[in-house]
Design a protein around this motif. Structure first.
Motif, mmCIF file in Angstrom:
data_model
loop_
_atom_site.group_PDB
_atom_site.id
_atom_site.type_symbol
_atom_site.label_atom_id
_atom_site.label_comp_id
_atom_site.label_asym_id
_atom_site.label_seq_id
_atom_site.Cartn_x
_atom_site.Cartn_y
_atom_site.Cartn_z
ATOM 1 N N GLY A 88 -9.789 17.765 -10.656
ATOM 2 C CA GLY A 88 -11.426 18.673 -10.792
ATOM 3 C C GLY A 88 -11.932 17.631 -10.260
ATOM 4 N N LEU A 89 -11.369 17.324 -9.332
ATOM 5 C CA LEU A 89 -12.720 16.051 -8.902
ATOM 6 C C LEU A 89 -12.825 16.543 -6.936
ATOM 7 C CD1 LEU A 89 -10.967 12.839 -9.513
ATOM 8 C CD2 LEU A 89 -12.558 13.819 -10.813
ATOM 9 N N LEU A 90 -13.746 18.045 -7.282
ATOM 10 C CA LEU A 90 -13.825 18.525 -6.073
ATOM 11 C C LEU A 90 -15.431 17.831 -5.062
ATOM 12 C CD1 LEU A 90 -13.263 22.492 -6.892
ATOM 13 C CD2 LEU A 90 -11.934 20.736 -5.531
ATOM 14 N N SER A 91 -16.114 17.202 -5.976
ATOM 15 C CA SER A 91 -17.144 16.431 -5.261
ATOM 16 C C SER A 91 -16.943 15.262 -5.374
ATOM 17 C CB SER A 91 -18.056 16.323 -6.854
ATOM 18 O OG SER A 91 -17.313 15.747 -7.461
ATOM 19 N N ALA A 92 -15.607 14.499 -4.990
ATOM 20 C CA ALA A 92 -15.340 13.359 -4.499
ATOM 21 C C ALA A 92 -15.645 13.537 -3.375
ATOM 22 C CB ALA A 92 -14.159 13.300 -5.288
ATOM 23 N N LYS A 93 -16.127 12.137 -2.636
ATOM 24 C CA LYS A 93 -15.588 11.931 -1.649
ATOM 25 C C LYS A 93 -14.049 11.938 -0.616
ATOM 26 C CE LYS A 93 -19.582 11.098 0.834
ATOM 27 N NZ LYS A 93 -20.769 10.197 1.713
ATOM 28 N N THR A 94 -14.043 12.048 0.521
ATOM 29 C CA THR A 94 -12.840 12.058 1.083
ATOM 30 C C THR A 94 -13.469 11.299 2.571
ATOM 31 O OG1 THR A 94 -12.852 14.041 1.775
ATOM 32 C CG2 THR A 94 -12.371 14.239 -0.049
ATOM 33 N N ASP A 95 -13.815 10.766 2.847
ATOM 34 C CA ASP A 95 -14.101 10.685 4.026
ATOM 35 C C ASP A 95 -14.191 8.472 3.602
ATOM 36 O OD1 ASP A 95 -16.392 10.099 3.423
ATOM 37 O OD2 ASP A 95 -17.578 10.978 4.890
ATOM 38 N N HIS A 96 -14.197 8.062 2.544
ATOM 39 C CA HIS A 96 -14.555 6.759 2.949
ATOM 40 C C HIS A 96 -13.236 5.291 3.187
ATOM 41 C CE1 HIS A 96 -13.767 8.668 -1.337
ATOM 42 N NE2 HIS A 96 -13.068 7.713 -1.330
ATOM 43 N N ILE A 97 -13.361 4.973 2.899
ATOM 44 C CA ILE A 97 -12.398 3.863 2.847
ATOM 45 C C ILE A 97 -12.384 2.724 1.893
ATOM 46 C CG2 ILE A 97 -12.081 1.415 3.842
ATOM 47 C CD1 ILE A 97 -11.818 3.552 6.166
ATOM 48 N N VAL A 98 -11.120 2.892 1.272
ATOM 49 C CA VAL A 98 -10.166 3.012 0.115
ATOM 50 C C VAL A 98 -9.828 1.455 0.020
ATOM 51 C CG1 VAL A 98 -8.945 3.563 -1.594
ATOM 52 C CG2 VAL A 98 -9.903 4.961 -0.321
ATOM 53 N N VAL A 99 -9.950 0.448 -0.604
ATOM 54 C CA VAL A 99 -9.742 -0.632 -0.589
ATOM 55 C C VAL A 99 -8.252 -0.954 -2.277
ATOM 56 C CG1 VAL A 99 -9.565 -3.367 -0.835
ATOM 57 C CG2 VAL A 99 -11.283 -1.886 0.926
ATOM 58 N N THR A 100 -7.398 -1.392 -2.116
ATOM 59 C CA THR A 100 -6.592 -1.611 -3.415
ATOM 60 C C THR A 100 -6.801 -3.143 -3.148
ATOM 61 O OG1 THR A 100 -5.747 0.818 -2.779
ATOM 62 C CG2 THR A 100 -4.377 -1.430 -4.581
ATOM 63 N N ASP A 101 -6.650 -3.457 -4.052
ATOM 64 C CA ASP A 101 -6.674 -5.084 -4.498
ATOM 65 C C ASP A 101 -5.339 -5.067 -5.818
ATOM 66 O OD1 ASP A 101 -6.931 -7.850 -4.193
ATOM 67 O OD2 ASP A 101 -9.085 -7.686 -5.247
ATOM 68 N N VAL A 102 -4.763 -6.114 -5.268
ATOM 69 C CA VAL A 102 -3.149 -5.650 -6.131
ATOM 70 C C VAL A 102 -2.890 -7.683 -6.489
ATOM 71 C CG1 VAL A 102 -0.569 -5.466 -7.107
ATOM 72 C CG2 VAL A 102 -2.589 -3.757 -5.385
ATOM 73 N N VAL A 103 -3.043 -7.312 -7.462
ATOM 74 C CA VAL A 103 -2.452 -9.026 -8.116
ATOM 75 C C VAL A 103 -1.404 -9.080 -9.156
ATOM 76 C CG1 VAL A 103 -3.527 -11.039 -9.763
ATOM 77 C CG2 VAL A 103 -5.493 -9.714 -7.752
ATOM 78 N N GLN A 104 -0.295 -9.809 -8.878
ATOM 79 C CA GLN A 104 1.021 -9.476 -9.646
ATOM 80 C C GLN A 104 1.097 -10.523 -10.103
ATOM 81 O OE1 GLN A 104 4.163 -7.872 -7.472
ATOM 82 N NE2 GLN A 104 5.767 -8.183 -8.783
ATOM 83 N N ASP A 105 1.331 -11.547 -10.991
ATOM 84 C CA ASP A 105 1.889 -12.812 -11.865
ATOM 85 C C ASP A 105 2.937 -11.994 -12.086
ATOM 86 O OD1 ASP A 105 2.356 -15.130 -12.927
ATOM 87 O OD2 ASP A 105 0.288 -14.496 -14.147
ATOM 88 N N GLY A 106 4.431 -12.530 -12.079
ATOM 89 C CA GLY A 106 5.896 -11.949 -13.032
ATOM 90 C C GLY A 106 6.067 -10.533 -12.983
ATOM 91 N N ASN A 107 5.825 -9.689 -13.788
ATOM 92 C CA ASN A 107 5.496 -9.192 -14.783
ATOM 93 C C ASN A 107 4.214 -7.825 -14.934
ATOM 94 O OD1 ASN A 107 8.290 -8.159 -14.369
ATOM 95 N ND2 ASN A 107 8.971 -8.857 -15.911
ATOM 96 N N ASN A 108 3.129 -8.664 -15.142
ATOM 97 C CA ASN A 108 1.689 -8.917 -15.025
ATOM 98 C C ASN A 108 0.694 -7.831 -14.164
ATOM 99 O OD1 ASN A 108 1.640 -8.901 -17.936
ATOM 100 N ND2 ASN A 108 1.785 -11.504 -16.967
ATOM 101 N N PHE A 109 0.648 -7.041 -13.749
ATOM 102 C CA PHE A 109 -0.262 -6.548 -12.286
ATOM 103 C C PHE A 109 -1.721 -6.306 -12.910
ATOM 104 C CE2 PHE A 109 3.989 -5.731 -11.076
ATOM 105 C CZ PHE A 109 3.818 -5.911 -9.999
ATOM 106 N N THR A 110 -2.801 -6.651 -12.027
ATOM 107 C CA THR A 110 -4.214 -6.063 -12.544
ATOM 108 C C THR A 110 -4.231 -5.288 -10.730
ATOM 109 O OG1 THR A 110 -4.629 -7.986 -13.545
ATOM 110 C CG2 THR A 110 -6.508 -6.675 -12.111
ATOM 111 N N TRP A 111 -4.160 -4.145 -11.064
ATOM 112 C CA TRP A 111 -4.838 -2.755 -9.550
ATOM 113 C C TRP A 111 -5.841 -2.609 -9.515
ATOM 114 C CZ3 TRP A 111 -0.093 -1.424 -8.031
ATOM 115 C CH2 TRP A 111 0.297 -0.472 -6.702
ATOM 116 N N THR A 112 -6.966 -2.667 -9.028
ATOM 117 C CA THR A 112 -8.063 -2.230 -8.391
ATOM 118 C C THR A 112 -8.210 -1.247 -7.181
ATOM 119 O OG1 THR A 112 -8.386 -4.190 -9.522
ATOM 120 C CG2 THR A 112 -10.327 -3.389 -8.738
ATOM 121 N N GLN A 113 -8.932 0.097 -7.509
ATOM 122 C CA GLN A 113 -9.687 0.168 -6.118
ATOM 123 C C GLN A 113 -10.832 0.784 -5.611
ATOM 124 O OE1 GLN A 113 -7.072 4.142 -6.463
ATOM 125 N NE2 GLN A 113 -5.759 3.324 -4.914
#
Length: 125
Positions: A23-48
Motif C-alpha cells: 500500500g505504498l504506491l506513492s513511494a519513489k522507486t528511483d532513489h539510492i538506498v543506503v543500508t547501515d548495519v551495526v552488529q555486536d554479537g547477536n545485537n543489531f541496529t539496521w537502518t535504511q
C-alpha cells in the motif's frame, strides 16, 4: 561481525510490485538506498536511508523485540538466524538477509496467491 557495514543499492527486482502490495504506491522507486548495519554479537541496529526518509530497527537474535514497519506502526517479533541468514516475520511479508560475496542480499516475500518476491542486492561501500 559479518553484517556490519554500510551498503548501497546495486540492483533490485519487483520493488514496485512489493510496494503496491504494502500500500505504498506513492513511494519513489528511483532513489539510492543506503543500508547501515551495526552488529555486536547477536545485537543489531539496521537502518535504511533514502533522501528525506530513514527507517531503523534494533533487535537481538533469538529475542522478541519491538520493530517498526516501513509505514511506521510497531509490532513484536522474534528475529532468528540460521545458516548466517537473518529472518523476520513482518506483518505483511517475510524478510531475510544474508551476506553473499560481500554483498547484502535482502529478500521480502508477501504471502498468498499473488505473493511478490522482492530482492535487493547492495554493495559494501
Amino acid at each position: 561481525m559479518a553484517f556490519t557495514g554500510k551498503y548501497e543499492l546495486e540492483s533490485q527486482e519487483n520493488y514496485e510490485e512489493f510496494l503496491e502490495v504494502l500500500g505504498l504506491l506513492s513511494a519513489k522507486t528511483d532513489h539510492i538506498v543506503v543500508t547501515d548495519v551495526v552488529q555486536d554479537g547477536n545485537n543489531f541496529t539496521w537502518t535504511q536511508s533514502i533522501p528525506n526518509w530513514t527507517w531503523s530497527n534494533s533487535f537481538t537474535i533469538g529475542q522478541e523485540c519491538e520493530l517498526a514497519t516501513m509505514k511506521g506502526p510497531k509490532f513484536k517479533a522474534t528475529v532468528t538466524m540460521a545458516d548466517s541468514k537473518i529472518s523476520i516475520e513482518f506483518p505483511q511479508y517475510n524478510f531475510t538477509a544474508e551476506i553473499i560475496e560481500d554483498k547484502l542480499v535482502m529478500i521480502c516475500i508477501t504471502p498468498g496467491e499473488k505473493g511478490v518476491t522482492f530482492k535487493r542486492v547492495s554493495k559494501r561501500i
